[in-house]
Scaffold this motif. Structure first.
Motif, PDB file in Angstrom:
ATOM      1  N   ALA A  48       0.831  -1.207   0.000  1.00 58.26           N
ATOM      2  CA  ALA A  48       0.000   0.000   0.000  1.00 58.26           C
ATOM      3  C   ALA A  48       0.863   1.252   0.000  1.00 58.26           C
ATOM      4  O   ALA A  48       0.551   2.237  -0.685  1.00 58.26           O
ATOM      5  CB  ALA A  48      -0.924  -0.009   1.210  1.00 58.26           C
ATOM      6  N   ARG A  49       1.973   1.231   0.746  1.00 60.06           N
ATOM      7  CA  ARG A  49       2.860   2.393   0.774  1.00 60.06           C
ATOM      8  C   ARG A  49       3.435   2.683  -0.610  1.00 60.06           C
ATOM      9  O   ARG A  49       3.581   3.840  -1.014  1.00 60.06           O
ATOM     10  CB  ARG A  49       3.998   2.177   1.777  1.00 60.06           C
ATOM     11  N   PHE A  50       3.769   1.625  -1.339  1.00 60.55           N
ATOM     12  CA  PHE A  50       4.304   1.812  -2.688  1.00 60.55           C
ATOM     13  C   PHE A  50       3.255   2.450  -3.595  1.00 60.55           C
ATOM     14  O   PHE A  50       3.538   3.419  -4.307  1.00 60.55           O
ATOM     15  CB  PHE A  50       4.742   0.468  -3.271  1.00 60.55           C
ATOM     16  N   PHE A  51       2.050   1.898  -3.582  1.00 59.83           N
ATOM     17  CA  PHE A  51       1.024   2.365  -4.516  1.00 59.83           C
ATOM     18  C   PHE A  51       0.449   3.724  -4.116  1.00 59.83           C
ATOM     19  O   PHE A  51       0.125   4.546  -4.981  1.00 59.83           O
ATOM     20  CB  PHE A  51      -0.100   1.326  -4.626  1.00 59.83           C
ATOM     21  N   GLU A  52       0.342   3.985  -2.823  1.00 54.55           N
ATOM     22  CA  GLU A  52      -0.277   5.232  -2.369  1.00 54.55           C
ATOM     23  C   GLU A  52       0.720   6.387  -2.293  1.00 54.55           C
ATOM     24  O   GLU A  52       0.321   7.550  -2.324  1.00 54.55           O
ATOM     25  CB  GLU A  52      -0.920   5.013  -0.998  1.00 54.55           C
ATOM     26  N   ASN A  53       1.995   6.082  -2.162  1.00 53.58           N
ATOM     27  CA  ASN A  53       3.013   7.127  -2.035  1.00 53.58           C
ATOM     28  C   ASN A  53       4.141   6.902  -3.040  1.00 53.58           C
ATOM     29  O   ASN A  53       5.321   6.929  -2.689  1.00 53.58           O
ATOM     30  CB  ASN A  53       3.590   7.142  -0.615  1.00 53.58           C
ATOM     31  N   ALA A  54       3.785   6.645  -4.292  1.00 53.31           N
ATOM     32  CA  ALA A  54       4.778   6.321  -5.319  1.00 53.31           C
ATOM     33  C   ALA A  54       5.799   7.443  -5.463  1.00 53.31           C
ATOM     34  O   ALA A  54       5.445   8.629  -5.406  1.00 53.31           O
ATOM     35  CB  ALA A  54       4.093   6.076  -6.654  1.00 53.31           C
ATOM     36  N   PRO A  55       7.075   7.082  -5.625  1.00 55.78           N
ATOM     37  CA  PRO A  55       8.091   8.128  -5.828  1.00 55.78           C
ATOM     38  C   PRO A  55       7.834   8.889  -7.117  1.00 55.78           C
ATOM     39  O   PRO A  55       7.318   8.337  -8.098  1.00 55.78           O
ATOM     40  CB  PRO A  55       9.398   7.331  -5.892  1.00 55.78           C
ATOM     41  N   LEU A 105      15.446   6.447  -5.309  1.00 56.36           N
ATOM     42  CA  LEU A 105      14.516   5.394  -4.889  1.00 56.36           C
ATOM     43  C   LEU A 105      14.815   4.944  -3.464  1.00 56.36           C
ATOM     44  O   LEU A 105      13.898   4.704  -2.668  1.00 56.36           O
ATOM     45  CB  LEU A 105      14.593   4.204  -5.850  1.00 56.36           C
ATOM     46  N   VAL A 106      16.094   4.824  -3.133  1.00 53.36           N
ATOM     47  CA  VAL A 106      16.469   4.435  -1.771  1.00 53.36           C
ATOM     48  C   VAL A 106      16.025   5.502  -0.774  1.00 53.36           C
ATOM     49  O   VAL A 106      15.440   5.191   0.275  1.00 53.36           O
ATOM     50  CB  VAL A 106      17.989   4.194  -1.666  1.00 53.36           C
ATOM     51  N   GLN A 107      16.280   6.777  -1.092  1.00 52.11           N
ATOM     52  CA  GLN A 107      15.880   7.856  -0.198  1.00 52.11           C
ATOM     53  C   GLN A 107      14.365   7.898  -0.035  1.00 52.11           C
ATOM     54  O   GLN A 107      13.851   8.143   1.064  1.00 52.11           O
ATOM     55  CB  GLN A 107      16.397   9.198  -0.727  1.00 52.11           C
ATOM     56  N   TRP A 108      13.648   7.659  -1.118  1.00 54.51           N
ATOM     57  CA  TRP A 108      12.183   7.598  -1.032  1.00 54.51           C
ATOM     58  C   TRP A 108      11.742   6.478  -0.102  1.00 54.51           C
ATOM     59  O   TRP A 108      10.902   6.686   0.777  1.00 54.51           O
ATOM     60  CB  TRP A 108      11.587   7.382  -2.424  1.00 54.51           C
ATOM     61  N   TYR A 109      12.320   5.297  -0.276  1.00 52.03           N
ATOM     62  CA  TYR A 109      11.913   4.154   0.556  1.00 52.03           C
ATOM     63  C   TYR A 109      12.194   4.425   2.024  1.00 52.03           C
ATOM     64  O   TYR A 109      11.343   4.182   2.887  1.00 52.03           O
ATOM     65  CB  TYR A 109      12.644   2.885   0.117  1.00 52.03           C
ATOM     66  N   LEU A 110      13.376   4.945   2.318  1.00 56.54           N
ATOM     67  CA  LEU A 110      13.738   5.221   3.712  1.00 56.54           C
ATOM     68  C   LEU A 110      12.859   6.333   4.277  1.00 56.54           C
ATOM     69  O   LEU A 110      12.459   6.289   5.448  1.00 56.54           O
ATOM     70  CB  LEU A 110      15.207   5.609   3.799  1.00 56.54           C
ATOM     71  N   GLY A 111      12.526   7.325   3.459  1.00 54.09           N
ATOM     72  CA  GLY A 111      11.668   8.403   3.919  1.00 54.09           C
ATOM     73  C   GLY A 111      10.258   7.964   4.197  1.00 54.09           C
ATOM     74  O   GLY A 111       9.678   8.293   5.235  1.00 54.09           O
TER      75      GLY A 111
END
Length: 316
Positions: free
Chosen positions: A251-258, A302-308
């Motif tokens: 859900a985090r990926f789809f709702e908060n896509a980079p 992408l890494v910074q997005w995931y960690l954020g």
């Protein structure tokens, strides 16, 4: 599949063997005997196709069972013609060790491949020729028996007809230059990406560089760079993959896509990936520093997005 990409024949054999282990109570005993592991009183409990290897990719088949009072697992790799994936036998061995540490009495890694296959055969605990496996398939219904044996026979005949892949020297040179540049770029930018080692040979379709690791990411999250995505559609791609992923992470990926990324399911819905499109890089044009720099920069974002996103959600 993911790593390595699988042929239709290999997928078909995966499911054929899964059904034999699950439905024929004596198949496992004949199989183990054919592998040189002895005629054990093995009883199959569960069979899993494409099992996760604990964050190190996926296997082909995991058969969990019992021998008398002992818990025994078989980690099986099927091959037809594809080259071994990076550290494939080592990844199987490492996961087998983890299962033993979890209390399994015995875990064997087993390679199933045509007699002519010359890959990492000695790096597995045991191996058996695919031609021999076909003879192990047994059924009181002769029509069913011959039909199922013919699946393996067709796969072997197709392998012979299409021939063994020839190493692509231009692709090997390009990946060598890629990894040399990666070391310099990471040192200059202060980025600690961990790239896979250079393999002895590559083939025309080996367009992926994976897994690419970052120590800040959880073990089930990795990066990869697809130097080109397909023959028909020019373009490269960088992916950040979480697999296996639970519902909250998906859900985090789809709702908060980079920003600028496309989010899609991964591995038949077992995981999820965020992808950034890039120019392609092929053997004909050779290694390109600008494209590779753009790929590494996209990985950093992408890494910074995931960690954020993880920090905002209160994740470790």
């Amino acid at each position: 599949m993911e790593l390595p990409r699988k042929s239709v024949q290999e997928v078909e054999i995966d499911h054929l063997l899964a059904e034999e282990f699950a439905c024929d109570p004596l198949f496992a005993q004949r199989f183990l005997s054919g592998c040189g592991l002895g005629s054990l009183n093995f009883r199959t409990i569960t069979v899993t196709v494409e099992p996760s290897l604990g964050g190190e990719g996926f296997g082909d088949l995991l058969v969990q069972g019992e021998v008398d009072a002992n818990r025994v697992a078989l980690l099986i790799e099927d091959k037809i013609s594809a080259a071994p994936a990076v550290r494939q036998a080592l990844r199987y061995s490492a996961y087998a060790g983890r299962l033993r540490a979890q209390g399994w009495d015995a875990v064997w890694t087993i390679l199933v491949a045509p007699a002519a296959y010359t890959g990492e055969r000695k790096s597995y605990d045991a191996s058996i020729d695919l031609e021999s496996v076909a003879k192990l398939i047994s059924s009181p219904d002769s029509v069913r028996q011959e039909y199922r044996r013919s699946i393996i026979d067709r796969a072997i005949r197709k392998r012979i007809a299409t021939g063994v892949q020839i190493p692509d020297l231009a692709l090997h040179r390009m990946k060598s230059e890629y990894l040399e540049f990666a070391t310099t770029w990471c040192a200059t930018e202060g980025i600690a990406f961990d790239f896979p080692p250079l393999r002895p040979s590559y083939y025309d379709g080996d367009s992926w560089v994976e897994p690419i690791r970052d120590a800040r990411l959880p073990t089930h999250v990795k990066l990869r760079h697809r130097l080109w995505t397909s023959v028909k559609e020019p373009g490269g791609q960088v992916d950040l993959i979480a697999s296996p992923a639970d519902e909250d992470e998906m859900a985090r990926f789809f709702e908060n896509a980079p920003e600028g990324a496309i989010v899609t399911p991964y591995s038949s819905g077992k995981g999820v990936q965020a992808s950034v499109r890039l120019p392609e890089m092929r053997q004909a044009s050779g290694f390109d520093r600008e494209t590779t720099s753009a790929a590494f920069s996209a990985m950093c974002k992408l890494v910074q997005w995931y960690l954020g996103v993880g920090a905002k959600q209160g994740l470790p």
